[in-house]
Design a protein around this motif. Structure first.
Motif, PDB file in Angstrom:
ATOM      1  N   SER A   1       1.075   4.684  11.637  1.00 27.58           N
ATOM      2  CA  SER A   1       0.076   3.765  12.179  1.00 27.58           C
ATOM      3  C   SER A   1       0.019   2.432  11.441  1.00 27.58           C
ATOM      4  O   SER A   1      -0.680   1.517  11.874  1.00 27.58           O
ATOM      5  CB  SER A   1      -1.303   4.427  12.135  1.00 27.58           C
ATOM      6  OG  SER A   1      -1.708   4.644  10.787  1.00 27.58           O
TER       7      SER A   1
ATOM      8  N   LYS B   1      -1.108   1.995   8.266  1.00 26.78           N
ATOM      9  CA  LYS B   1      -2.147   1.913   7.237  1.00 26.78           C
ATOM     10  C   LYS B   1      -1.541   1.723   5.850  1.00 26.78           C
ATOM     11  O   LYS B   1      -2.183   1.184   4.951  1.00 26.78           O
ATOM     12  CB  LYS B   1      -3.002   3.181   7.250  1.00 26.78           C
ATOM     13  CG  LYS B   1      -3.894   3.320   8.470  1.00 26.78           C
ATOM     14  CD  LYS B   1      -4.734   4.589   8.381  1.00 26.78           C
ATOM     15  CE  LYS B   1      -5.641   4.736   9.588  1.00 26.78           C
ATOM     16  NZ  LYS B   1      -6.440   5.991   9.522  1.00 26.78           N
ATOM     17  N   PHE B   2      -0.309   2.201   5.688  1.00 27.51           N
ATOM     18  CA  PHE B   2       0.405   2.069   4.419  1.00 27.51           C
ATOM     19  C   PHE B   2       1.831   1.622   4.706  1.00 27.51           C
ATOM     20  O   PHE B   2       2.411   2.004   5.724  1.00 27.51           O
ATOM     21  CB  PHE B   2       0.416   3.402   3.656  1.00 27.51           C
ATOM     22  CG  PHE B   2      -0.946   3.865   3.241  1.00 27.51           C
ATOM     23  CD1 PHE B   2      -1.471   3.514   2.013  1.00 27.51           C
ATOM     24  CD2 PHE B   2      -1.714   4.644   4.098  1.00 27.51           C
ATOM     25  CE1 PHE B   2      -2.736   3.923   1.635  1.00 27.51           C
ATOM     26  CE2 PHE B   2      -2.983   5.062   3.734  1.00 27.51           C
ATOM     27  CZ  PHE B   2      -3.498   4.696   2.499  1.00 27.51           C
TER      28      PHE B   2
ATOM     29  N   ALA C   1      -0.443   8.226   8.700  1.00 30.51           N
ATOM     30  CA  ALA C   1      -0.871   6.989   8.042  1.00 30.51           C
ATOM     31  C   ALA C   1       0.277   5.991   7.945  1.00 30.51           C
ATOM     32  O   ALA C   1       0.080   4.783   8.117  1.00 30.51           O
ATOM     33  CB  ALA C   1      -1.420   7.302   6.651  1.00 30.51           C
TER      34      ALA C   1
ATOM     35  N   ARG D   1       0.853  -1.192   0.000  1.00 31.99           N
ATOM     36  CA  ARG D   1       0.000   0.000   0.000  1.00 31.99           C
ATOM     37  C   ARG D   1       0.889   1.243   0.000  1.00 31.99           C
ATOM     38  O   ARG D   1       1.745   1.402   0.870  1.00 31.99           O
ATOM     39  CB  ARG D   1      -0.914  -0.012   1.221  1.00 31.99           C
ATOM     40  CG  ARG D   1      -1.889  -1.186   1.237  1.00 31.99           C
ATOM     41  CD  ARG D   1      -2.545  -1.344   2.592  1.00 31.99           C
ATOM     42  NE  ARG D   1      -1.553  -1.667   3.614  1.00 31.99           N
ATOM     43  CZ  ARG D   1      -1.843  -1.830   4.906  1.00 31.99           C
ATOM     44  NH1 ARG D   1      -3.088  -1.682   5.328  1.00 31.99           N
ATOM     45  NH2 ARG D   1      -0.890  -2.122   5.774  1.00 31.99           N
TER      46      ARG D   1
END
Length: 205
Positions: free
Chosen positions: A53, A55-56, A50, A8
């Motif tokens: 954390s 997320k990517f 992001a 991601r």
């Protein structure tokens, strides 16, 4: 055929990311076993959080963003910000663009200038340029707007007098009567701008 490894990626909307999208379109990543999921960030603060954390896995922030996060008071007091830079994307594909009413640097005195973030996101480059042209902190105001497309829109709507932009927003703004006041390499010839960044823990795994 082995399944593709899913990554991601979060990045800004900008012309300098074209190679990533070309590689996706023409199957270059897939050829080497990678499936890339791309998302766009509204600004540098969101991108850094992001990444932090999880997320990517990979992001394309400015080098300034990562340095500021790692050296922040939050990180010094135990918040886990283990980001690192692993490659450079470009060294300053950005320009200072002013609205049609402001044809030169001097006309920006006392005006509102748009930035991604007051702490990072090329704000240091902008302020260096202003200082070199005789501006003090009291001679302008900064407003946080977010990424390239949001600052471009604010400029066209005359909500700000000037901002830093990159391709394709520079050409679009100039076609609408805006003024090119300076290019990034004129402000600071040697400058690491956008980079590839990730979490150390993810990279080790």
């Amino acid at each position: 055929m082995a399944p593709l490894s899913h990554l991601r990626l979060i990045q800004f909307r900008a012309g300098y990311n074209l190679p990533v999208h070309a590689a996706i379109e023409y199957g270059i990543f897939a050829k080497y076993g990678l499936e890339i999921e791309v998302a766009y960030t509204p600004g540098s603060d969101y991108l850094i959080e992001a990444l932090r954390s999880g997320k990517f896995e990979i992001g394309h922030p400015a080098a300034d963003d990562v340095v500021a996060a790692v050296e922040s008071e939050e990180n010094k007091h135990g918040r886990d910000i283990d980001l690192f830079l692993f490659m450079g994307l470009h060294s300053g594909l950005l320009s200072l663009i002013a609205a049609p009413e402001y044809p030169d640097v001097g006309s920006l005195r006392g005006k509102l200038l748009g930035v991604d973030s007051r702490r990072t996101g090329f704000v240091f480059l902008l302020e260096k340029f202003l200082r070199s042209n005789g501006f003090g902190p009291q001679d302008y105001s900064l407003v946080e707007i977010g990424g390239w497309e949001f600052r471009y829109q604010a400029l066209l709507e005359k909500k700000i007098a000037a901002t830093l932009l990159t391709s394709p927003f520079v050409a679009d703004a100039l076609s609408c009567g805006c003024h090119l006041l300076s290019r990034g390499d004129e402000i600071l010839p040697v400058y690491q701008a956008t980079c590839g960044a990730a979490r150390r823990a993810w990279a080790r795994d």
